[in-house]
Design an enzyme around this catalytic site. Structure first.
Site, PDB file in Angstrom:
ATOM      1  N   ASP A  81       0.814  -1.209   0.000  1.00 40.83           N
ATOM      2  CA  ASP A  81       0.000   0.000   0.000  1.00 40.83           C
ATOM      3  C   ASP A  81       0.851   1.264   0.000  1.00 40.83           C
ATOM      4  O   ASP A  81       0.462   2.286  -0.570  1.00 40.83           O
ATOM      5  CB  ASP A  81      -0.935   0.009   1.209  1.00 40.83           C
ATOM      6  CG  ASP A  81      -2.154  -0.871   0.998  1.00 40.83           C
ATOM      7  OD1 ASP A  81      -2.039  -1.861   0.252  1.00 40.83           O
ATOM      8  OD2 ASP A  81      -3.214  -0.575   1.567  1.00 40.83           O
ATOM      9  N   CYS A 122       1.060  -8.186   5.273  1.00 40.08           N
ATOM     10  CA  CYS A 122       0.712  -6.780   5.062  1.00 40.08           C
ATOM     11  C   CYS A 122      -0.772  -6.552   4.800  1.00 40.08           C
ATOM     12  O   CYS A 122      -1.576  -7.458   4.883  1.00 40.08           O
ATOM     13  CB  CYS A 122       1.608  -6.185   3.992  1.00 40.08           C
ATOM     14  SG  CYS A 122       3.283  -5.901   4.639  1.00 40.08           S
ATOM     15  N   ASP A 123      -1.092  -5.312   4.439  1.00 40.70           N
ATOM     16  CA  ASP A 123      -2.414  -4.732   4.636  1.00 40.70           C
ATOM     17  C   ASP A 123      -3.598  -5.559   4.142  1.00 40.70           C
ATOM     18  O   ASP A 123      -4.567  -5.746   4.863  1.00 40.70           O
ATOM     19  CB  ASP A 123      -2.468  -3.354   3.968  1.00 40.70           C
ATOM     20  CG  ASP A 123      -1.601  -2.338   4.676  1.00 40.70           C
ATOM     21  OD1 ASP A 123      -0.589  -2.743   5.270  1.00 40.70           O
ATOM     22  OD2 ASP A 123      -1.910  -1.143   4.627  1.00 40.70           O
ATOM     23  N   SER A 517      -5.043   5.198   5.529  1.00 44.75           N
ATOM     24  CA  SER A 517      -3.947   4.314   5.889  1.00 44.75           C
ATOM     25  C   SER A 517      -3.937   4.133   7.394  1.00 44.75           C
ATOM     26  O   SER A 517      -4.373   5.002   8.149  1.00 44.75           O
ATOM     27  CB  SER A 517      -2.629   4.931   5.428  1.00 44.75           C
ATOM     28  OG  SER A 517      -1.542   4.371   6.117  1.00 44.75           O
TER      29      SER A 517
END
EC number: 4.2.1.9
Length: 613
Positions: A81, A122-123, A517
């Protein structure tokens, strides 16, 4: 008693062809009949949180095979991201979650795997795999790559901690010299691992512990630390035990939907609120709950947000603490222990260790146990050496941070605030709700009223902020950035970062039907539902309209008469609820995602009604 799924491809004369192919992958005669366990990896050289995962799948696989299983590894995609942010690449981030979930389903069901170990970090990767685990409902254990060490550098004769957001802020601040900006950039992300604050990746990896689907330490133990290797080894051993319990002993308690049930989801959101986690976690928990047919929605999140205090403050809400400090204070088990003592935890839920959460806390909460091995594990610390190698150092803090009055993790009586780290706001501007990370909001702006400055895209908002169009007291509105309208629900880290760099971080609010974010702080309100593209009121706001935000009372109001709003709505109905003069290329892949996407209050998942006859 359930039959091994893999028997479909390994037994019977009619499966001779399939067995021939299995043999070609290395399966031996004596292996047929053993459970086939998918090792779902996500290694890629594009993402620092995944760059070190290449060999870890085989580490797990060897343990699976030593314990009596057949291990077969495959990889999913993984979007970074941070690298995708600030340009058209961010349109692809959230849709990649659905692709990951689908690809796991495709591989596991096509090859009739019996269980899986999910190696994520991760995201969107952890959420995508979590959705798949809840959808498939076969034995599953999550083990993530672990957090990055915090960056460190010397400024004005003082050592300061850094992360990705600092690099972005310094780069956008015209008052910062090129030399200092470059110094911060070089120091911000020193090792492999997920970015070092309580951003989306680390938040989600922590939540898998609360859901019961990962082992203690999963969310906080550094990617570089040698202790993390044991999580992978144990995952390989443990998944074989869970698999045999289900298929050979008819013990359905080990399945994801029975571990991550309604009570476990409530524990997860309680943890998220207590640690001031990323607002994206709300989106992902809602999506995972729907996949598992768990009745968990925004009403539950709103209820929990009014009960749970803010017990752990971490970057980006403060630069004092990063994930390495959370781990030193006892990690997720330490925070859950404080929630338990406050009467805010449902501790009879089960975990992949085969015990209740209450029993697990008795073993792993540093305030409950004196086990030297546990205390040693939570003293695992950073080495301060740039590396992309997992398990490359074994440094330890001299002591634990078990100060629950002034430490990184607090007890309820000494909470950073009695109001939790996340809040759901509702009102005529977000009938189905919107989310704010209250952990990052300065007390002076918990109540805010100001004129709207409306932008039809993130790009226009960035240009407006940097061009001086936004003044102190304004409410920046960025719309048509929701799941359908974007499409893809971009993160708005650049607009919030630039507000800070322009000195407006505590003087403005930002509202969007997009998302933020995990690195975002300030009065940043996202997930406005319904989104503009679905006829939400955010699509009716005009520049100059007054917007009132009241976090303590959980309200957000567009101060425009109902008759005026009705007239504007009729006008938008004719125009088709589309952004005005937005220059954006949308690919067929993104159009396919947009055609079925629900608003954020539903987790931005597919609208199943469009699939069912």
């Amino acid at each position: 008693m359930p039959k091994y799924r893999s028997a479909t491809t390994t037994h019977g004369r009619n499966m001779a062809g399939a067995r021939a192919l299995w043999r070609a992958t290395g399966v031996k005669e004596e292996d047929f009949g053993k459970p086939i366990i998918a090792v779902v990896n996500s290694f890629t050289q594009f993402v620092p949180g995944h760059v070190h995962l290449k060999d870890l799948g085989q580490l797990v696989a060897r343990e699976i095979e030593a314990a009596g299983g057949i291990a077969k590894e495959f990889n999913t995609i993984a979007v970074d991201d941070g690298i995708a942010m600030g340009h058209g690449g961010m349109l692809y981030s959230l849709p990649s979650r659905e692709l990951i979930a689908d690809s796991v389903e495709y591989m596991v069901n096509a090859h009739c795997a019996d269980a899986m170990v999910c190696i994520s970090n991760c995201d969107k990767i952890t959420p995508g795999m979590l959705m798949a685990a809840m959808r498939l409902n076969i034995p599953a254990i999550f083990v993530s790559g672990g957090p990055m060490e915090a960056g460190k550098t010397k400024l004005s004769d003082q050592i300061i901690k850094l992360d990705l957001v600092d690099a972005m802020m310094q780069g956008a601040d015209p008052k910062v010299s090129d030399a200092q900006s470059e110094q911060i950039e070089r120091s911000a992300c020193p090792t492999c691992g997920s970015c070092s604050g309580m951003f989306t990746a680390n938040s989600m990896n922590c939540l898998t512990e609360a859901l019961g689907l990962s082992q203690p330490g999963n969310g906080s133990l550094l990617a570089t630390h040698a202790d993390r290797k044991q999580l992978f080894l144990t995952a390989g051993q443990r998944i074989v035990e869970l698999t045999k319990r289900y298929y050979e002993q008819d013990d359905a308690s080990v399945l994801p939907r029975n571990i991550a049930n309604k009570a476990a989801f409530e524990n997860a959101i309680a943890l998220d609120i207590a640690m001031g986690g990323s607002t994206n976690t709300v989106l992902h928990l809602l999506a995972a709950a729907q996949e598992g047919e768990v009745e968990f929605d925004m009403t539950d999140i709103d209820r929990m947000s009014r009960q749970v205090p803010h017990l752990c403050k971490v970057a980006p809400s403060t630069q004092k603490y990063h994930m390495e400090d959370v781990h030193r204070a006892g990690g997720v088990m330490g925070i859950l222990g404080e929630l338990q003592r406050a009467g805010l935890l449902k501790d009879q839920t089960r975990t992949v260790l085969g015990i209740s959460l209450q029993e697990q806390l008795a073993q792993y909460d540093v305030k409950q146990t004196q086990d030297p091995a546990v205390h040693t594990m939570f003293r695992a610390g950073p080495a301060g050496i740039r590396t992309t190698q997992a398990f490359s150092q074994d440094c330890r803090w001299d002591t634990l941070d078990d100060d629950r009055q002034e430490g990184c993790i607090r007890d309820k009586a000494h909470a950073f605030s009695q109001d939790g780290g996340l809040a759901v706001l509702k009102g005529n501007l977000a009938i189905d709700g919107c989310i704010v990370k209250t952990a990052g909001v300065d007390e002076s702006i918990l109540k805010f009223r100001g004129p709207a400055v409306v932008y039809e895209s993130q790009e226009d908002a960035v240009n407006g902020i940097l061009g001086g169009q936004v003044k102190a007291g304004d409410v920046v509105v960025i719309r048509y950035e929701g799941p359908k309208g974007g499409p893809g629900m971009q993160e708005m880290l650049y607009p919030t970062t630039y507000l800070k760099s322009m000195g407006l971080g505590k003087q403005c609010a930002l509202l969007t039907d997009g998302r933020f974010s995990g690195g975002t702080s300030g009065l940043s309100i996202g997930h406005a539902s319904p989104e503009a593209a679905n006829g939400g009121t955010i699509g009716l706001v005009r520049s100059g309209d007054s917007i009132a935000i009241d976090i303590p009372n959980r309200s957000i109001t567009l101060e425009v008469s109902e008759s005026e709003l009705a007239a504007r709505r009729a006008e938008q109905d004719k125009l088709g609820w589309k952004p005005v003069d937005r220059q954006r290329t949308v690919s067929l892949a993104l159009k396919a995602y947009a055609s079925m996407a629900t608003s954020a209050d539903k987790g931005a998942v597919r609208d199943k009604s469009k699939l069912e006859g």
